[in-house]
Design a protein around this motif. Structure first.
Motif, mmCIF file in Angstrom:
data_model
loop_
_atom_site.group_PDB
_atom_site.id
_atom_site.type_symbol
_atom_site.label_atom_id
_atom_site.label_comp_id
_atom_site.label_asym_id
_atom_site.label_seq_id
_atom_site.Cartn_x
_atom_site.Cartn_y
_atom_site.Cartn_z
ATOM 1 N N ARG A 182 0.841 -1.192 0.000
ATOM 2 C CA ARG A 182 0.000 0.000 0.000
ATOM 3 C C ARG A 182 0.883 1.252 0.000
ATOM 4 N N ALA A 183 0.440 2.300 -0.704
ATOM 5 C CA ALA A 183 1.191 3.554 -0.739
ATOM 6 C C ALA A 183 1.270 4.162 0.655
ATOM 7 N N PHE A 191 -1.195 2.298 -4.524
ATOM 8 C CA PHE A 191 -0.336 1.155 -4.213
ATOM 9 C C PHE A 191 0.915 1.238 -5.075
ATOM 10 N N VAL A 192 1.946 0.553 -4.625
ATOM 11 C CA VAL A 192 3.227 0.540 -5.321
ATOM 12 C C VAL A 192 3.572 -0.905 -5.650
ATOM 13 N N SER A 193 4.365 -1.109 -6.686
ATOM 14 C CA SER A 193 4.731 -2.481 -7.068
ATOM 15 C C SER A 193 6.070 -2.489 -7.792
ATOM 16 N N ARG A 194 6.638 -3.682 -7.897
ATOM 17 C CA ARG A 194 7.752 -3.981 -8.791
ATOM 18 C C ARG A 194 7.496 -5.368 -9.366
ATOM 19 N N GLY A 230 -1.868 2.945 -9.610
ATOM 20 C CA GLY A 230 -0.691 2.205 -9.198
ATOM 21 C C GLY A 230 0.574 2.886 -9.684
ATOM 22 N N TYR A 231 1.632 2.792 -8.888
ATOM 23 C CA TYR A 231 2.936 3.279 -9.316
ATOM 24 C C TYR A 231 3.911 2.120 -9.284
ATOM 25 N N GLN A 232 4.549 1.846 -10.425
ATOM 26 C CA GLN A 232 5.547 0.781 -10.476
ATOM 27 C C GLN A 232 6.920 1.411 -10.256
ATOM 28 N N ALA A 233 7.556 1.033 -9.145
ATOM 29 C CA ALA A 233 8.729 1.746 -8.646
ATOM 30 C C ALA A 233 10.038 1.155 -9.161
ATOM 31 N N SER A 234 10.132 0.976 -10.470
ATOM 32 C CA SER A 234 11.394 0.574 -11.089
ATOM 33 C C SER A 234 12.278 1.812 -11.223
ATOM 34 N N ALA A 235 13.461 1.640 -11.783
ATOM 35 C CA ALA A 235 14.359 2.777 -11.989
ATOM 36 C C ALA A 235 13.734 3.805 -12.926
ATOM 37 N N ARG A 236 12.968 3.347 -13.923
ATOM 38 C CA ARG A 236 12.307 4.266 -14.851
ATOM 39 C C ARG A 236 10.980 4.771 -14.282
ATOM 40 N N GLY A 237 10.227 3.889 -13.677
ATOM 41 C CA GLY A 237 8.978 4.243 -13.014
ATOM 42 C C GLY A 237 7.848 4.595 -13.967
#
Length: 268
Positions: A182-183, A191-194, A230-237
């Motif tokens: 959860r954010a 929410f955040v994910s990878r 949703g936010y995908q928290a990779s290096a690029r995002g």
């Protein structure tokens, strides 16, 4: 010559989001040739698009294999069709794929696109030892759908700080692993994910539309809301807006054209 484009999907800024290569063909080619092109592009997905009655055929390849469902390359493919004038701005892109017919519609502002995808909710599952060893933690929740493991962890900070052991994750059955939380605080997302797919030649995918087919119903149930970000928290995002409907998920995002060119046909 085959027209080819590179598009950054799920972003409004160049060099963000998830890049996909889009090949526009007159007819779908030999699978071996398409796989070689995908290997040459060396992006998480290369999509091959060919016209058919009522829309387009669409297939997706990682550098090492064909996949059943891909969101960012579908968004990118529709973007290219509109950008090149092959589809009118008011027309809906309809794609025949391994996961059925998928549609993409262009918003009124002509910047955001919305895809209609199957819902892929995870069912509770026991965490395999390779998953625990690969992530270096004991999940708060472990689930599984037809493609991926879905893991909820204790905090957004844990998601962002993960340093997976990809050799362990590659031992898992299925496509890959989605880790989420959860954010925290007053974030602009819920929410955040990878997402990790070492088995398919992609250690970490920058922004994964198909992962949100699992994340959307999972977080809708947890947060009691059908519309989420949703936010995908990779290096690029990148950001993915989701809306849950009966057995379907609407995924919305933007895209940026990075490169256009021509691919030699060689032997197809």
């Amino acid at each position: 010559m085959v027209p080819i484009y590179i598009v950054d999907a799920f972003t409004d800024k160049a060099f963000g989001g998830n890049p996909a290569a889009i090949c526009l063909l007159e007819a779908l080619s030999d699978e071996g040739w398409m796989q070689k092109v995908a290997g040459e592009m060396n992006l998480s997905e290369t999509a091959f698009v060919a016209p058919r009655e009522g829309g387009y055929e669409l297939r997706w390849f990682t550098p090492t294999e064909e996949v059943d469902l891909c969101g960012h390359a579908t968004l990118a493919a529709a973007f290219v069709l509109w950008r090149t004038g092959r589809l009118g701005q008011s027309e809906v892109a309809a794609f025949w794929t391994r996961s059925g017919v998928l549609t993409v519609a262009l918003g009124e502002a002509e910047t955001e696109m919305t895809m209609d995808f199957p819902s892929e909710p995870p069912a509770p599952a026991k965490a395999p030892e390779a998953l625990i060893e690969g992530l270096g933690l004991i999940p708060r929740y472990t689930g599984r759908n037809r493609m991926d493991y879905v893991v909820e962890v204790d905090s957004e900070q844990t998601v962002r700080g993960l340093k997976p052991d990809f050799s362990q994750l590659s031992l898992l059955d299925g496509r890959g692993v989605i880790v989420t939380a959860r954010a925290e605080g007053q974030a602009a997302y819920d929410f955040v994910s990878r997402a990790f797919y070492p088995k398919g030649g992609v250690q970490e995918d920058p922004v994964t539309g198909s992962a949100h087919c699992a994340l959307a119903p999972y977080w809708a149930k947890r947060l009691h809301r059908d519309e989420l970000i949703g936010y995908q928290a990779s290096a690029r995002g990148g950001f993915v807006k989701v809306k849950n409907t009966l057995n379907r998920v609407q995924l919305s995002g933007q895209a940026v054209l990075i490169l256009r060119g021509e691919l030699e046909e060689f032997n197809q």
